[in-house]
Design a protein around this motif. Structure first.
Motif, PDB file in Angstrom:
ATOM      1  N   PRO A   1      21.098  29.688 -36.992  1.00  0.00           N
ATOM      2  CA  PRO A   1      20.498  29.821 -35.671  1.00  0.00           C
ATOM      3  C   PRO A   1      19.359  30.850 -35.594  1.00  0.00           C
ATOM      4  O   PRO A   1      18.449  30.698 -34.784  1.00  0.00           O
ATOM      5  N   GLY A   2      19.378  31.837 -36.478  1.00  0.00           N
ATOM      6  CA  GLY A   2      18.295  32.835 -36.478  1.00  0.00           C
ATOM      7  C   GLY A   2      16.938  32.227 -36.798  1.00  0.00           C
ATOM      8  O   GLY A   2      15.900  32.750 -36.388  1.00  0.00           O
ATOM      9  N   HIS A   3      16.936  31.116 -37.519  1.00  0.00           N
ATOM     10  CA  HIS A   3      15.675  30.445 -37.863  1.00  0.00           C
ATOM     11  C   HIS A   3      14.925  29.951 -36.624  1.00  0.00           C
ATOM     12  O   HIS A   3      13.709  29.830 -36.649  1.00  0.00           O
ATOM     13  N   TYR A   4      15.695  29.564 -35.580  1.00  0.00           N
ATOM     14  CA  TYR A   4      15.058  28.833 -34.473  1.00  0.00           C
ATOM     15  C   TYR A   4      15.362  29.441 -33.105  1.00  0.00           C
ATOM     16  O   TYR A   4      15.100  28.808 -32.080  1.00  0.00           O
ATOM     17  N   SER A   5      15.882  30.682 -33.092  1.00  0.00           N
ATOM     18  CA  SER A   5      16.278  31.284 -31.810  1.00  0.00           C
ATOM     19  C   SER A   5      15.132  31.297 -30.798  1.00  0.00           C
ATOM     20  O   SER A   5      15.341  31.169 -29.595  1.00  0.00           O
ATOM     21  N   GLY A   6      13.895  31.440 -31.293  1.00  0.00           N
ATOM     22  CA  GLY A   6      12.730  31.508 -30.405  1.00  0.00           C
ATOM     23  C   GLY A   6      12.439  30.202 -29.675  1.00  0.00           C
ATOM     24  O   GLY A   6      11.690  30.182 -28.698  1.00  0.00           O
ATOM     25  N   LEU A   7      13.035  29.111 -30.144  1.00  0.00           N
ATOM     26  CA  LEU A   7      12.769  27.822 -29.492  1.00  0.00           C
ATOM     27  C   LEU A   7      13.519  27.677 -28.176  1.00  0.00           C
ATOM     28  O   LEU A   7      13.202  26.806 -27.367  1.00  0.00           O
ATOM     29  N   LYS A   8      14.532  28.535 -27.984  1.00  0.00           N
ATOM     30  CA  LYS A   8      15.375  28.395 -26.794  1.00  0.00           C
ATOM     31  C   LYS A   8      14.549  28.402 -25.513  1.00  0.00           C
ATOM     32  O   LYS A   8      14.803  27.641 -24.583  1.00  0.00           O
ATOM     33  N   ASN A   9      13.536  29.274 -25.480  1.00  0.00           N
ATOM     34  CA  ASN A   9      12.708  29.371 -24.272  1.00  0.00           C
ATOM     35  C   ASN A   9      11.325  28.750 -24.441  1.00  0.00           C
ATOM     36  O   ASN A   9      10.432  28.981 -23.632  1.00  0.00           O
TER      37      ASN A   9
ATOM     38  N   MET B   1      11.370  18.874 -35.448  1.00  0.00           N
ATOM     39  CA  MET B   1      12.076  18.937 -36.723  1.00  0.00           C
ATOM     40  C   MET B   1      12.866  17.652 -36.884  1.00  0.00           C
ATOM     41  O   MET B   1      13.325  17.064 -35.900  1.00  0.00           O
ATOM     42  N   SER B   2      13.032  17.232 -38.134  1.00  0.00           N
ATOM     43  CA  SER B   2      13.869  16.063 -38.371  1.00  0.00           C
ATOM     44  C   SER B   2      15.283  16.377 -37.883  1.00  0.00           C
ATOM     45  O   SER B   2      15.918  15.550 -37.249  1.00  0.00           O
ATOM     46  N   HIS B   3      15.748  17.609 -38.181  1.00  0.00           N
ATOM     47  CA  HIS B   3      17.096  18.011 -37.755  1.00  0.00           C
ATOM     48  C   HIS B   3      17.304  19.491 -38.025  1.00  0.00           C
ATOM     49  O   HIS B   3      16.457  20.147 -38.615  1.00  0.00           O
ATOM     50  N   TYR B   4      18.472  19.991 -37.603  1.00  0.00           N
ATOM     51  CA  TYR B   4      18.704  21.435 -37.627  1.00  0.00           C
ATOM     52  C   TYR B   4      19.185  22.008 -38.949  1.00  0.00           C
ATOM     53  O   TYR B   4      19.377  23.214 -39.065  1.00  0.00           O
ATOM     54  N   HIS B   5      19.431  21.217 -39.982  1.00  0.00           N
ATOM     55  CA  HIS B   5      19.914  21.799 -41.249  1.00  0.00           C
ATOM     56  C   HIS B   5      18.919  22.858 -41.728  1.00  0.00           C
ATOM     57  O   HIS B   5      17.703  22.688 -41.619  1.00  0.00           O
ATOM     58  N   SER B   6      19.472  23.942 -42.303  1.00  0.00           N
ATOM     59  CA  SER B   6      18.651  25.134 -42.534  1.00  0.00           C
ATOM     60  C   SER B   6      17.570  24.941 -43.601  1.00  0.00           C
ATOM     61  O   SER B   6      16.673  25.770 -43.707  1.00  0.00           O
ATOM     62  N   ASP B   7      17.622  23.852 -44.363  1.00  0.00           N
ATOM     63  CA  ASP B   7      16.529  23.611 -45.316  1.00  0.00           C
ATOM     64  C   ASP B   7      15.313  22.973 -44.630  1.00  0.00           C
ATOM     65  O   ASP B   7      14.324  22.656 -45.289  1.00  0.00           O
ATOM     66  N   HIS B   8      15.371  22.834 -43.297  1.00  0.00           N
ATOM     67  CA  HIS B   8      14.244  22.264 -42.537  1.00  0.00           C
ATOM     68  C   HIS B   8      13.747  23.201 -41.428  1.00  0.00           C
ATOM     69  O   HIS B   8      12.775  22.879 -40.755  1.00  0.00           O
TER      70      HIS B   8
ATOM     71  N   GLN C   1      15.742  16.013 -29.507  1.00  0.00           N
ATOM     72  CA  GLN C   1      16.742  15.191 -28.833  1.00  0.00           C
ATOM     73  C   GLN C   1      17.759  16.116 -28.153  1.00  0.00           C
ATOM     74  O   GLN C   1      18.125  17.159 -28.704  1.00  0.00           O
ATOM     75  N   LYS C   2      18.236  15.707 -26.989  1.00  0.00           N
ATOM     76  CA  LYS C   2      19.162  16.547 -26.221  1.00  0.00           C
ATOM     77  C   LYS C   2      20.418  16.892 -27.030  1.00  0.00           C
ATOM     78  O   LYS C   2      20.862  18.046 -27.051  1.00  0.00           O
ATOM     79  N   ALA C   3      20.988  15.890 -27.735  1.00  0.00           N
ATOM     80  CA  ALA C   3      22.227  16.126 -28.492  1.00  0.00           C
ATOM     81  C   ALA C   3      22.017  17.162 -29.599  1.00  0.00           C
ATOM     82  O   ALA C   3      22.914  17.952 -29.905  1.00  0.00           O
ATOM     83  N   GLU C   4      20.821  17.149 -30.184  1.00  0.00           N
ATOM     84  CA  GLU C   4      20.510  18.100 -31.249  1.00  0.00           C
ATOM     85  C   GLU C   4      20.387  19.517 -30.663  1.00  0.00           C
ATOM     86  O   GLU C   4      20.970  20.471 -31.166  1.00  0.00           O
ATOM     87  N   ARG C   5      19.632  19.609 -29.573  1.00  0.00           N
ATOM     88  CA  ARG C   5      19.416  20.917 -28.947  1.00  0.00           C
ATOM     89  C   ARG C   5      20.738  21.501 -28.450  1.00  0.00           C
ATOM     90  O   ARG C   5      21.003  22.706 -28.629  1.00  0.00           O
ATOM     91  N   ASP C   6      21.566  20.660 -27.849  1.00  0.00           N
ATOM     92  CA  ASP C   6      22.866  21.131 -27.352  1.00  0.00           C
ATOM     93  C   ASP C   6      23.696  21.724 -28.494  1.00  0.00           C
ATOM     94  O   ASP C   6      24.323  22.768 -28.341  1.00  0.00           O
ATOM     95  N   PHE C   7      23.694  21.043 -29.645  1.00  0.00           N
ATOM     96  CA  PHE C   7      24.454  21.544 -30.790  1.00  0.00           C
ATOM     97  C   PHE C   7      23.858  22.865 -31.285  1.00  0.00           C
ATOM     98  O   PHE C   7      24.579  23.831 -31.550  1.00  0.00           O
ATOM     99  N   MET C   8      22.521  22.912 -31.397  1.00  0.00           N
ATOM    100  CA  MET C   8      21.840  24.109 -31.926  1.00  0.00           C
ATOM    101  C   MET C   8      22.127  25.354 -31.106  1.00  0.00           C
ATOM    102  O   MET C   8      22.214  26.453 -31.645  1.00  0.00           O
ATOM    103  N   PHE C   9      22.254  25.162 -29.788  1.00  0.00           N
ATOM    104  CA  PHE C   9      22.472  26.321 -28.913  1.00  0.00           C
ATOM    105  C   PHE C   9      23.896  26.365 -28.359  1.00  0.00           C
ATOM    106  O   PHE C   9      24.153  27.006 -27.343  1.00  0.00           O
ATOM    107  N   SER C  10      24.820  25.706 -29.085  1.00  0.00           N
ATOM    108  CA  SER C  10      26.232  25.839 -28.704  1.00  0.00           C
ATOM    109  C   SER C  10      26.732  27.206 -29.180  1.00  0.00           C
ATOM    110  O   SER C  10      26.038  27.898 -29.934  1.00  0.00           O
ATOM    111  N   ASP C  11      27.937  27.586 -28.779  1.00  0.00           N
ATOM    112  CA  ASP C  11      28.428  28.942 -29.031  1.00  0.00           C
ATOM    113  C   ASP C  11      28.378  29.388 -30.496  1.00  0.00           C
ATOM    114  O   ASP C  11      27.770  30.383 -30.821  1.00  0.00           O
TER     115      ASP C  11
END
Ligand SMILES: [Zn+2]
Length: 284
Positions: A166-174, A126-133, A148-158
């Motif tokens: 986050p519901g859009h991409y929860s399946g990517l965690k694993n 993905m270009s980035h985590y904004h929900s329109d993408h 990118q690590k910085a993007e993933r860290d933000f996406m799965f932060s608390d």
């Protein structure tokens, strides 16, 4: 023939038939890189002030939403996942509107029309985590996710804040993941499809370089810019993660496209995508 042998033979035949069927359903390999453009709706009613413009300074205020599939002889890469979840469509052909987002067609049927299902997708980025993408990101959790690590860290932060669902991409965690540290990734190893780090809009924003045999080199810019006027004036939106990083990324990518003689396609730009063939047709 004993009963057991008959059962085994029947099961064996069924397995053979099934595997033959699934082999046949796989899309045929291509000889050259091609790019499918999917229409993932529009964003209307945006306030130009969010992007540091007045209405009069912009030729077009509305956005288009686009997702892309790159098909390479060695595999496929899906880039971005739309703004509205396919499950929100009622199947009656009616458009779906959610706030300023609207879409007339779900994404996966467009992918299917091109001959692909999510299980045919080798890589997902993905270009980035904004929900329109990110709307249908979970559909691609079976692919290798390039992030990118910085993007993933933000996406799965608390409790990630901002334009994020986050519901859009929860399946990517694993998902099987290729984590990048502010670096580029040559997806198929031959320089024709390269994910490029371009942070600033978000912590790990990235763009995609695709070398097409007929159309030539193209840089899919994600949200490095939203309006062509950002490119000519140097203005950045009010909601950047880091204005400093955005400016540095723009300078880096502009130098790259000059060197590569690439076209730059702004993902939200209506005029750019109006001219392009849409799936099942493709750009080659
Ligand atoms: Zn966007």
């Amino acid at each position: 023939m004993t009963f057991r042998r008959v059962v085994l033979t029947v099961v064996g035949l069924a397995v053979a038939t099934l595997s033959l069927a699934s082999a046949q359903q796989r899309p045929a390999a291509v000889n050259a890189v091609r790019l499918y453009v999917f229409e993932a709706g529009a964003i209307r009613g945006l306030d130009p002030k969010l992007f540091n413009f007045t209405r009069e300074e912009l030729k077009e205020v509305d956005f288009t939403n686009i997702a892309y599939l790159v098909v390479h002889p060695k595999g496929t890469l899906m880039f971005d996942a739309g703004a509205i979840e396919d499950s929100h469509f009622k199947g009656d052909g009616a458009p779906v509107t959610e706030g300023i987002l609207t879409a007339t067609r779900p994404l996966l049927p467009q992918l299917a029309a091109a001959g692909y299902t999510p299980r045919d997708v080798t890589f997902f980025a993905m270009s980035h985590y904004h929900s329109d993408h990110t709307a249908n990101a979970n559909a691609f959790a079976g692919a290798t996710w390039i992030v990118q690590k910085a993007e993933r860290d933000f996406m799965f932060s608390d409790k990630p804040q901002g334009i994020i669902q986050p519901g859009h991409y929860s399946g990517l965690k694993n998902a099987k993941t290729r984590i990048l540290n502010d670096e580029d990734f040559d997806v198929f190893g031959d320089g024709t499809v390269v994910v490029k780090s371009a942070p600033g809009h978000t912590p790990g924003h990235q763009v995609l370089f695709v070398k097409l045999p007929k159309a030539g080199p193209v840089l899919l810019a994600g949200d490095l810019y939203h309006y062509p006027e950002e490119r000519t004036t140097g203005r950045v939106p009010t909601f950047e993660f880091s204005v400093e990083q955005s400016k540095a990324s723009r300078a880096k990518i502009e130098a790259f496209i000059k060197e590569a003689r690439a076209q730059l396609w702004i993902e939200h730009d209506i005029a750019t995508h109006a001219k392009l063939p849409k799936a099942p047709a493709y750009v080659e």
